[in-house]
Scaffold this active site. Sequence first.
Site, PDB file in Angstrom:
ATOM      1  N   ASN A 213      28.105 -18.773  46.537  1.00 34.83           N
ATOM      2  CA  ASN A 213      29.029 -19.271  47.548  1.00 34.83           C
ATOM      3  C   ASN A 213      29.219 -20.769  47.355  1.00 34.83           C
ATOM      4  OD1 ASN A 213      26.992 -20.753  49.213  1.00 34.83           O
ATOM      5  ND2 ASN A 213      26.144 -18.684  49.335  1.00 34.83           N
ATOM      6  N   ASP A 282      24.088 -12.611  50.931  1.00 31.37           N
ATOM      7  CA  ASP A 282      23.638 -11.458  51.718  1.00 31.37           C
ATOM      8  C   ASP A 282      23.458 -10.208  50.865  1.00 31.37           C
ATOM      9  OD1 ASP A 282      23.435 -12.616  54.278  1.00 31.37           O
ATOM     10  OD2 ASP A 282      25.626 -12.691  54.411  1.00 31.37           O
ATOM     11  N   LYS A 292      25.577  -8.241  28.851  1.00 27.35           N
ATOM     12  CA  LYS A 292      26.816  -8.659  29.513  1.00 27.35           C
ATOM     13  C   LYS A 292      27.730  -7.450  29.717  1.00 27.35           C
ATOM     14  CE  LYS A 292      30.788 -11.578  28.745  1.00 27.35           C
ATOM     15  NZ  LYS A 292      31.650 -12.009  27.667  1.00 27.35           N
ATOM     16  N   PRO A 308      16.825  -9.940  50.948  1.00 26.32           N
ATOM     17  CA  PRO A 308      15.901 -10.099  52.087  1.00 26.32           C
ATOM     18  C   PRO A 308      16.440 -11.133  53.059  1.00 26.32           C
ATOM     19  CG  PRO A 308      14.994 -11.112  50.095  1.00 26.32           C
ATOM     20  CD  PRO A 308      16.238 -10.382  49.680  1.00 26.32           C
ATOM     21  N   ASP A 309      16.383 -10.834  54.363  1.00 29.75           N
ATOM     22  CA  ASP A 309      16.794 -11.841  55.348  1.00 29.75           C
ATOM     23  C   ASP A 309      15.570 -12.716  55.629  1.00 29.75           C
ATOM     24  OD1 ASP A 309      17.510 -13.354  57.585  1.00 29.75           O
ATOM     25  OD2 ASP A 309      19.012 -11.873  58.156  1.00 29.75           O
ATOM     26  N   ILE A 310      15.541 -13.857  54.968  1.00 28.48           N
ATOM     27  CA  ILE A 310      14.346 -14.714  55.014  1.00 28.48           C
ATOM     28  C   ILE A 310      14.123 -15.252  56.426  1.00 28.48           C
ATOM     29  CG2 ILE A 310      13.174 -16.663  53.901  1.00 28.48           C
ATOM     30  CD1 ILE A 310      15.446 -16.464  51.714  1.00 28.48           C
ATOM     31  N   LYS A 344      22.302 -14.729  66.885  1.00 25.77           N
ATOM     32  CA  LYS A 344      21.353 -14.947  65.775  1.00 25.77           C
ATOM     33  C   LYS A 344      20.042 -15.548  66.284  1.00 25.77           C
ATOM     34  CE  LYS A 344      24.650 -14.921  62.029  1.00 25.77           C
ATOM     35  NZ  LYS A 344      25.608 -15.602  61.197  1.00 25.77           N
TER      36      LYS A 344
HETATM   37  O1  PMT Z   1      25.629 -26.881  51.624  1.00 30.19           O
HETATM   38  P1  PMT Z   1      26.860 -27.477  52.256  1.00 30.19           P
HETATM   39  O2  PMT Z   1      28.046 -27.491  51.359  1.00 30.19           O
HETATM   40  O3  PMT Z   1      26.566 -28.816  52.865  1.00 30.19           O
HETATM   41  O4  PMT Z   1      27.277 -26.522  53.488  1.00 30.19           O
HETATM   42  C1  PMT Z   1      26.482 -26.400  54.606  1.00 30.19           C
HETATM   43  C2  PMT Z   1      26.462 -24.967  55.154  1.00 30.19           C
HETATM   44  C3  PMT Z   1      27.847 -24.582  55.622  1.00 30.19           C
HETATM   45  C4  PMT Z   1      26.005 -23.999  54.050  1.00 30.19           C
HETATM   46  C5  PMT Z   1      25.419 -24.963  56.320  1.00 30.19           C
HETATM   47  O5  PMT Z   1      25.872 -25.823  57.324  1.00 30.19           O
HETATM   48  C6  PMT Z   1      25.251 -23.574  56.896  1.00 30.19           C
HETATM   49  O6  PMT Z   1      25.992 -23.116  57.744  1.00 30.19           O
HETATM   50  N1  PMT Z   1      24.200 -22.824  56.426  1.00 30.19           N
HETATM   51  C7  PMT Z   1      23.937 -21.442  56.764  1.00 30.19           C
HETATM   52  C8  PMT Z   1      24.791 -20.557  55.920  1.00 30.19           C
HETATM   53  C9  PMT Z   1      24.518 -19.077  56.178  1.00 30.19           C
HETATM   54  O7  PMT Z   1      24.032 -18.401  55.315  1.00 30.19           O
HETATM   55  O8  PMT Z   1      24.774 -18.690  57.396  1.00 30.19           O
HETATM   56  P2  PMT Z   1      24.552 -17.181  57.915  1.00 30.19           P
HETATM   57  O9  PMT Z   1      25.166 -17.163  59.263  1.00 30.19           O
HETATM   58  O10 PMT Z   1      25.047 -16.211  56.884  1.00 30.19           O
HETATM   59  O11 PMT Z   1      22.985 -17.028  58.001  1.00 30.19           O
HETATM   60  C10 PMT Z   1      22.257 -17.333  59.177  1.00 30.19           C
HETATM   61  C11 PMT Z   1      20.895 -17.886  58.830  1.00 30.19           C
HETATM   62  O12 PMT Z   1      20.122 -16.888  58.163  1.00 30.19           O
HETATM   63  C12 PMT Z   1      20.892 -19.097  57.925  1.00 30.19           C
HETATM   64  O13 PMT Z   1      19.890 -19.983  58.403  1.00 30.19           O
HETATM   65  C13 PMT Z   1      20.495 -18.547  56.574  1.00 30.19           C
HETATM   66  O14 PMT Z   1      19.786 -19.518  55.804  1.00 30.19           O
HETATM   67  C14 PMT Z   1      19.619 -17.387  56.947  1.00 30.19           C
HETATM   68  N2  PMT Z   1      19.646 -16.281  55.977  1.00 30.19           N
HETATM   69  C15 PMT Z   1      20.788 -15.582  55.749  1.00 30.19           C
HETATM   70  C16 PMT Z   1      20.774 -14.523  54.880  1.00 30.19           C
HETATM   71  C17 PMT Z   1      19.578 -14.167  54.232  1.00 30.19           C
HETATM   72  N3  PMT Z   1      19.524 -13.183  53.382  1.00 30.19           N
HETATM   73  N4  PMT Z   1      18.465 -14.887  54.488  1.00 30.19           N
HETATM   74  C18 PMT Z   1      18.475 -15.920  55.338  1.00 30.19           C
HETATM   75  O15 PMT Z   1      17.446 -16.561  55.569  1.00 30.19           O
END
Ligand code: PMT
Length: 411
Positions: A213, A282, A292, A308-310, A344
């Site tokens: 991403n 995700d 390849k 895994p959702d850490i 969340k």
């Molecule tokens: O890096 P930049 O360009 O400065 O951009 C910043 C940002 C937009 C990436 C940052 O501000 C931000 O929003 N980060 C979270 C991005 C994200 O994955 O959001 P989410 O809503 O999908 O996930 C929610 C939370 O779960 C996040 O804390 C994420 O780290 C965590 N997560 C999500 C999926 C996963 N498999 N494991 C996780 O731990």
Amino acid sequence: MASHSVVLGVGGGIAAYKAAELARALMEHGVEVNTVMTGAAQEFVRPLTFAALTGRKVITEMFGTGSSDEVLASSVEHIRVAQENQLLVVAPATADLLARFAHGLANDFLTTLYLAFQGPVVLAPAMNTAMWNHPATQANIETLRRRGHHVIEPDEGLLACGTTGPGRLPEPQRIGYFVWRILAQRHDLDGETILITAGPTREPLDPVRFISNRSSGKMGYSLAEAAALRGARVILVSGPVQIPAPDGVELMQVQTASEMRAAVMSRLAESDIIIKTAAVADYHVANIPRQKVKKTAMRLSLELDPTPDILAEVGAELSRSGSGQLLIGFAAETENVVAEAKRKLQAKHCDMVVANNVSADGTGFESDENEVVLALRTGEIIPLPRASKRALADQILDEALKLRLALHQGR
Ligand code: PMT
């Protein structure tokens, strides 16, 4: 409103024009700049340059030229300016200014202000090499250093006078960063260990392709830098990004969500605050082809499994253990930002969720700025208006500390 304000003292040297760049560099760090120019400085650069850049009045003389009221007001202005600013930076600090500071002369606004000033002083000397090496200048520098002032050594190079050697004013950005670091050191995170995740993850599709991403790491790295400057020991678990790790931070580089999970889990026990800024993919391909994938004329479908959702895993573990460690998640949303943040917060057992609208122009992914809403476990919702990611990082840390205090008091 700027959280820091400094006096920029400009001496009369050929490098005076670089002080204008320094003013800009300081302002980029969110610092308010109040310029004081010596008479000689005004021979090199006009006060208007600084007034236009900083948007603030430039002080050029000790006494106003107008009415007796003005003279009276200006006669105590150096005291007011000394009291209202947190730091004095002088660039270029000429041999003459260094001598006057060292010997306590007070014969213009800048030297008078210097005597009245009680905060940190940063001196960036610039002059001809022979003048810099002269025993008189070196003795003055030693006096000023012993007084506790910060002296930024001049760079070596070709000087305006045609000689080569030490005497060049260092890059304004470097001086600005040095000043800003001194200002930023609040030390309210001394003794804390903060684990921060940042950047994207890369989930391979085959040996040469991946899902990822647009996360640049700027938000997470800003938090890491802010926390480190406030005294924390910072463990930064980062996906692949193009920006350097901040000074004083322990960097753990990872590629995939599963590597990020392993890194986070291995350092969880020692962390007082965990901030999950990373944009973790995700989905991933469970069985990555060894070779390849060849292009064919046929449509290609991908079968993806969730990563895994850490955050959820850490949240579950911390809420089970009742350890008191503070967990902060991020939420990247394109609609219903507050509602999603609250959801969340509950679902992943966080203490705080920092939600950003990633579909807004100039904020979210890649940008230097962001605009966020904090959803707290106490039920509070705190909007933080648009600002640089670095400025927001400090505000998020401020709110995290307040929240931790409130949660501990409520126990
Ligand atoms: O890096 P930049 O360009 O400065 O951009 C910043 C940002 C937009 C990436 C940052 O501000 C931000 O929003 N980060 C979270 C991005 C994200 O994955 O959001 P989410 O809503 O999908 O996930 C929610 C939370 O779960 C996040 O804390 C994420 O780290 C965590 N997560 C999500 C999926 C996963 N498999 N494991 C996780 O731990």
